[in-house]
Design an enzyme around this catalytic site. Structure first.
Site, PDB file in Angstrom:
ATOM      1  N   LEU A  37      15.290  23.382 -41.985  1.00  0.00           N
ATOM      2  CA  LEU A  37      14.504  24.334 -42.768  1.00  0.00           C
ATOM      3  C   LEU A  37      15.028  25.764 -42.617  1.00  0.00           C
ATOM      4  CD1 LEU A  37      11.116  22.677 -41.791  1.00  0.00           C
ATOM      5  CD2 LEU A  37      12.186  22.601 -44.054  1.00  0.00           C
ATOM      6  N   PRO A  38      14.648  26.658 -43.546  1.00  0.00           N
ATOM      7  CA  PRO A  38      15.269  27.988 -43.598  1.00  0.00           C
ATOM      8  C   PRO A  38      14.939  28.948 -42.470  1.00  0.00           C
ATOM      9  CG  PRO A  38      14.331  27.389 -45.733  1.00  0.00           C
ATOM     10  CD  PRO A  38      13.825  26.395 -44.742  1.00  0.00           C
ATOM     11  N   THR A  57      18.015  26.534 -37.606  1.00  0.00           N
ATOM     12  CA  THR A  57      18.341  27.640 -36.702  1.00  0.00           C
ATOM     13  C   THR A  57      17.223  28.670 -36.813  1.00  0.00           C
ATOM     14  OG1 THR A  57      20.726  27.314 -36.908  1.00  0.00           O
ATOM     15  CG2 THR A  57      19.978  29.478 -36.171  1.00  0.00           C
ATOM     16  N   LYS A  91      22.886  28.160 -29.854  1.00  0.00           N
ATOM     17  CA  LYS A  91      23.348  28.381 -31.227  1.00  0.00           C
ATOM     18  C   LYS A  91      23.546  29.861 -31.527  1.00  0.00           C
ATOM     19  CE  LYS A  91      24.205  27.895 -35.637  1.00  0.00           C
ATOM     20  NZ  LYS A  91      23.350  27.218 -36.598  1.00  0.00           N
ATOM     21  N   LYS A 146      21.817  36.199 -40.735  1.00  0.00           N
ATOM     22  CA  LYS A 146      20.544  35.680 -40.210  1.00  0.00           C
ATOM     23  C   LYS A 146      20.668  35.344 -38.728  1.00  0.00           C
ATOM     24  CE  LYS A 146      17.916  31.400 -40.114  1.00  0.00           C
ATOM     25  NZ  LYS A 146      17.888  29.986 -40.529  1.00  0.00           N
TER      26      LYS A 146
END
Length: 288
Positions: free
Chosen positions: A64-65, A93, A168, A243
């Site tokens: 998901l975003p 992420t 990450k 992001k």
């Protein structure tokens, strides 16, 4: 295994397809009808809501975003709706704090859960060669690992809940910094009259060796084939790198970590992404 997959975007679509290819019964959901149609063509069964998709499954995978959507989906549609004892895998992420909060809520309700963000981009998602960095208990990791192996080449247990997200964002901060350094060095060498291919041949076999140069060369026609040779289309979008850099800066502030190069990389990608957010992140070389 019966697996629900929530989020069938550029990454999730290929991941769900690989789960189906591995022989799993994949119950897919996305807000996009086009994404659902593609999922059906790849052997997935599709549903009109996430709650329907998680009925009767042994595992739930999501891609998901952002953290807000992850929290909403798990709170409203997964926890209490997926069968008791299902293992939950969020591959998005997101920020570390939200990953920990969602995992705690899932565990309190009797679910095993891992945060398992990925490295590798769209090509790796489609090809089943992603790297997963996994946060969660040993028991949760043990249950999640076979599912993740069907979608990737490497599955690494980073630690407790949130550790996957930590790995990450730190990894991608390093990637952004090294790509900018590689782009600067290649451009400087060219402006000083050195053939870029010769620079690549020398630096890729000496102390300048790094993934950004050797495996993802940012200059067209030099080194290995990469998004640079396709007009910086495909690959890992600059907007997504930005992001991740923002998430890294937020985490660094919380932890009191000094990340001056990370801050500088974020500023450069903020400028680049205004006009070129859809281009691969290696396209930042064009600003030089």
């Amino acid at each position: 295994m019966k697996i629900a997959f929530i989020g069938l975007g550029n990454m999730g679509g290929g991941m769900a397809a690989n789960l189906a290819k591995a022989g799993n019964a994949v119950r897919a959901f996305d807000l996009s009808e086009a994404a659902l149609e593609t999922a059906r063509s790849n052997g997935c069964e599709t549903f009109s809501t996430a709650k329907e998709a998680v009925e009767g499954v042994e595992a739930v995978v999501s891609m998901l975003p952002n953290g807000g959507i992850v929290k909403s989906v798990y709170t409203d549609d997964v926890i209490g709706h997926a069968p008791d004892g299902a293992v939950l895998l969020d591959c998005s992420t997101i920020d570390v704090a939200t990953a920990k909060d969602v995992s705690a809520a899932a565990e309190a309700a009797g679910y095993a859960m891992v945060d398992a963000p990925v490295s590798g981009g769209i090509a790796a998602a489609n090809g089943g060669t992603l790297t997963f960095m996994v946060g969660g208990t040993e028991e949760a990791f043990g249950r999640a690992e076979p599912i993740l192996q069907a979608m990737g080449k490497a599955v690494i247990h980073a630690g407790d809940a949130g550790a996957g997200q930590t790995a990450k964002i730190c990894n991608n901060m390093l990637l952004a910094i090294s790509m900018i350094g590689t782009a600067e060095a290649m451009t400087m060498a060219q402006k000083l009259g050195l053939d870029p291919q010769k620079f690549y041949e020398i630096s890729s076999q000496s102390s300048g060796y790094c993934w950004s140069l050797n495996a993802y060369t940012p200059m067209p026609g030099v080194g290995v084939e990469s998004p640079a040779d396709k007009g910086y289309e495909g690959g890992f979008a600059s907007a997504l790198m930005l992001k991740d850099l923002k998430l890294a800066m937020e985490a660094a502030e919380t932890a009191g970590a000094k990340v001056e190069l990370g801050e500088h990389a974020k500023r450069l990608y903020e400028v680049f992404a205004v006009e070129s957010g859809g281009k691969d992140f290696s396209g930042i070389i064009e600003t030089l």
